[in-house]
Scaffold this active site. Structure first.
Site, PDB file in Angstrom:
ATOM      1  N   CYS A  83      40.680 -24.257 -40.911  1.00  0.00           N
ATOM      2  CA  CYS A  83      41.393 -23.545 -39.832  1.00  0.00           C
ATOM      3  C   CYS A  83      42.823 -24.048 -39.637  1.00  0.00           C
ATOM      4  O   CYS A  83      43.594 -23.437 -38.912  1.00  0.00           O
ATOM      5  CB  CYS A  83      40.619 -23.641 -38.530  1.00  0.00           C
ATOM      6  SG  CYS A  83      38.969 -22.931 -38.674  1.00  0.00           S
ATOM      7  N   CYS A 201      33.794 -18.482 -26.932  1.00  0.00           N
ATOM      8  CA  CYS A 201      33.990 -18.665 -28.383  1.00  0.00           C
ATOM      9  C   CYS A 201      35.132 -17.779 -28.868  1.00  0.00           C
ATOM     10  O   CYS A 201      35.226 -16.618 -28.470  1.00  0.00           O
ATOM     11  CB  CYS A 201      32.733 -18.266 -29.143  1.00  0.00           C
ATOM     12  SG  CYS A 201      31.201 -18.960 -28.474  1.00  0.00           S
ATOM     13  N   SER A 202      35.954 -18.303 -29.776  1.00  0.00           N
ATOM     14  CA  SER A 202      37.013 -17.472 -30.357  1.00  0.00           C
ATOM     15  C   SER A 202      36.377 -16.443 -31.296  1.00  0.00           C
ATOM     16  O   SER A 202      35.330 -16.693 -31.883  1.00  0.00           O
ATOM     17  CB  SER A 202      38.025 -18.349 -31.101  1.00  0.00           C
ATOM     18  OG  SER A 202      37.386 -19.161 -32.052  1.00  0.00           O
ATOM     19  N   ILE A 204      36.098 -13.459 -34.485  1.00  0.00           N
ATOM     20  CA  ILE A 204      36.453 -13.267 -35.897  1.00  0.00           C
ATOM     21  C   ILE A 204      37.550 -12.204 -35.930  1.00  0.00           C
ATOM     22  O   ILE A 204      37.350 -11.090 -35.460  1.00  0.00           O
ATOM     23  CB  ILE A 204      35.235 -12.771 -36.700  1.00  0.00           C
ATOM     24  CG1 ILE A 204      34.069 -13.758 -36.605  1.00  0.00           C
ATOM     25  CG2 ILE A 204      35.617 -12.487 -38.153  1.00  0.00           C
ATOM     26  CD1 ILE A 204      34.299 -15.083 -37.257  1.00  0.00           C
ATOM     27  N   HIS A 327      41.530 -15.358 -33.989  1.00  0.00           N
ATOM     28  CA  HIS A 327      41.497 -16.531 -34.865  1.00  0.00           C
ATOM     29  C   HIS A 327      41.213 -16.150 -36.312  1.00  0.00           C
ATOM     30  O   HIS A 327      40.130 -16.417 -36.839  1.00  0.00           O
ATOM     31  CB  HIS A 327      40.467 -17.527 -34.323  1.00  0.00           C
ATOM     32  CG  HIS A 327      40.409 -18.820 -35.071  1.00  0.00           C
ATOM     33  ND1 HIS A 327      41.497 -19.370 -35.719  1.00  0.00           N
ATOM     34  CD2 HIS A 327      39.380 -19.697 -35.266  1.00  0.00           C
ATOM     35  CE1 HIS A 327      41.131 -20.514 -36.290  1.00  0.00           C
ATOM     36  NE2 HIS A 327      39.860 -20.728 -36.034  1.00  0.00           N
TER      37      HIS A 327
END
Lengths: 383, 383
Positions: A83, A201-202, A204, A327
């Site tokens: 990342c 949560c980030s 997709i 992200h």
């Protein structure tokens, strides 16, 4: 350290989000790159090299993008650090330009994820913790539980990170999500790993971001009088913790902070605003504390109090962060640099941080516990 | 160009070849790295950063290797440029050390291929030529046909590249193949893409190679008085040809030559020996000519005459090259640097080039025609 001054002369992004299958990695990267080149007023003939970060793009992805924007033939380095791949590409560009090897280079972070990833990102093959079920969400849930227990923080305070970052990205035309989220929505979202739910949560995302990195001679060539300076770009790896102990005392974040303050000759007290790798709500809090930007155990309370909101004393993730800008893993580190650039040049529109003069970006890649492979990049930029 | 002097202080390799499944990428990389560190007399505490090249190793492969050799926590950059991935890692290390950012860094090239690749390496996804059948072997077969037609070269002369390189690696304990191959064997081997047969093609190998890159201060720290110097490390990308024309006038090789002679301030006439990316027999000849190291159209004849053999006036691939040392793609570029180091320090045993004082390594990655992504790295090292 003998690096010369290094600046960012322009930035470009495509909107993060779910793009159709026919919008390829090459198209996304090329579009972001063209925007950055137009922003800096640099032609393809004047770009001397490309530094590209991605994880899933396949061999020589940077060359494939370069061929589409008139850069075939230029040196291309492709960088992978999970990342923080895009941030690692930026770092190598910073070194090459600072060393005097180049005056004008293009840095691209890019990732096409929605075609290939259903559910969460798969952990890397050597990650034994993840193989046993200790995946990213589980690790951060453990961190949240421990944080709440140690410091008396509330579930609501942690959820406020998501509320804040979604509120910020309402004003970011490049963000994956551009509408506010209420505290109640975060608290009642589908559980992922308790106490964390879906909105902790980030997502997709697909996306691409690009910047032009320039030496003082490069700026002169473009007729640019002043541009934000990269005061330093640190890279550390290794374990989150140094041995047994509190998962929220991130060894890797502490070292990333020490290294960036050393390289930039600036301290935590000089930072006006932050782009933070908030892959999960709790992670934003723990990492700000790890860098010494907030007192240990105070981050959740200070988030609730608005300290890290736009208008607060140290805004964090004015862009919306990973939680709301999105992200696309290889793109994230470069998107953070775009945001620092826009903030420091007063071009961030409705999400502008007042009097922004020094910003910090933090990007983390690798496994949950980092036993094998955490990789953290920190960048400080000044106006 | 303001880079300081950069040296190679030590080298290590594991034998290339087919390793069992349980010999992992991490094990191979760690073993080569340990050998290089022991060779230079450097401890893990003194290594400041790692630069790692690989193609198929998965996310944060370098960090996984680092964790096994006491380097957890050090900065790690993972580099991908297809078959020149290891060479690209070396180049970024050269820049960082030359810039004064580090005094002692570890460069690793590594690839585990035999587990995953049956038959040849698959072309990259954006390679439209390959999708139409114009795969690596077909491209080089075309090159061979054209070369024979244009210059009156014979099939036997081209096959002599394989005979020569196999003869050299009989004396290389790290080579995949260590026995001589007769001309007749090359000529009668199973056809792959006529006129090229199996022995005209480099094999699928596993392997790892590592070097310690050092500044003058780094050498002093290790108590090393003199060590070979990296006089330059060039990276170019782009198309093999500049438009329609002769496939054997490789634009990318010409530019790679011009750039390395500029960076190193040395010329083709200064080169004593070469490690050349001989992925196919004909490629060695065409690329030597492209770099100006042999006159255009003379390479095949000069190979037959022994000019490029050990004992000849400019030995090429004393290591055995890709054809016989083997070709674990990400490892190849670093293995070339190991060979340059051993030759320049007089430690190459039975394959020692007499009076070796300046060596050149050439490594090429990417698609056949390079429409999208050829990537060429050239390195010159001096004694």
């Amino acid at each position: 350290m003998t690096l010369g001054a290094v600046h960012v002369a322009g930035a470009g992004m495509i909107r993060f989000g779910k793009h159709p299958r026919e919008v390829t990695l090459e198209t996304m990267g090329a579009n972001a790159a063209r925007d950055a080149m137009n922003d800096a007023g640099v032609t393809s003939a004047d770009i001397e090299a490309m530094y590209v970060g991605h994880v899933f793009g396949g061999p020589v992805a940077g060359q494939r993008i370069g061929a589409r924007i008139g850069l075939a033939g230029k040196p291309v380095s492709n960088h992978e650090n999970y990342c923080s791949s895009g941030a690692t590409a930026l770092r190598e560009a910073w070194i090459a330009v600072g060393a005097g090897l180049y005056d004008l280079v293009l840095v691209i972070g890019v990732e096409k994820m929605t075609d290939r990833i259903k559910g969460g990102v798969q952990p890397d093959p050597g990650d034994l913790d993840a193989a046993s079920g200790f995946i990213f969400a589980a690790g951060h849930a453990l961190s949240a539980r421990r944080y709440m227990s140690d410091y008396g923080a509330t579930r609501e305070q942690i959820a406020m990170v998501a509320v804040k970052n979604h509120a910020h990205s309402v004003m970011n035309p490049y963000a994956h999500y551009q509408k506010p989220v209420a505290l109640e929505e975060v608290l009642t979202a589908r559980p992922i790993a308790e106490p964390l739910g879906l909105l902790d949560c980030s997502p997709i995302s697909d996306g691409a971001a690009a910047v032009i990195v320039a030496s003082p001679a490069g700026l002169r060539k473009l007729g640019i009088a002043t541009a934000p300076r990269i005061a330093g770009c640190a890279l550390v790896s290794g374990t989150v913790q140094s041995g047994l102990g509190d998962v929220n005392e991130e060894d890797v974040s502490r070292r990333a902070g020490e290294e960036i303050y050393r390289l930039s000759a600036l301290g935590a007290e000089d930072i006006d605003f932050v782009e933070m790798h908030d892959c999960f709500t709790i992670a934003e809090i723990v990492r700000l504390e790890g860098l010494g930007l907030l007192p240990r155990g105070e981050g959740a309370r200070l988030t609730e109090a608005g300290h890290t909101s736009l208008g607060g004393s140290m805004p964090v993730n004015p862009s919306g962060g990973l939680l709301s800008r999105g992200h696309p893993v290889g793109a994230t580190g470069v998107a953070q640099i775009c945001e620092l650039f826009w903030q420091l040049t007063g071009r961030a529109g409705g999400r502008q941080v007042e009097n922004a003069s020094t910003g910090l970006a933090y990007c983390k890649g690798g496994s949950v516990s980092g036993t094998d492979g955490a990789s953290v990049t920190t960048v400080v930029m000044t106006r």
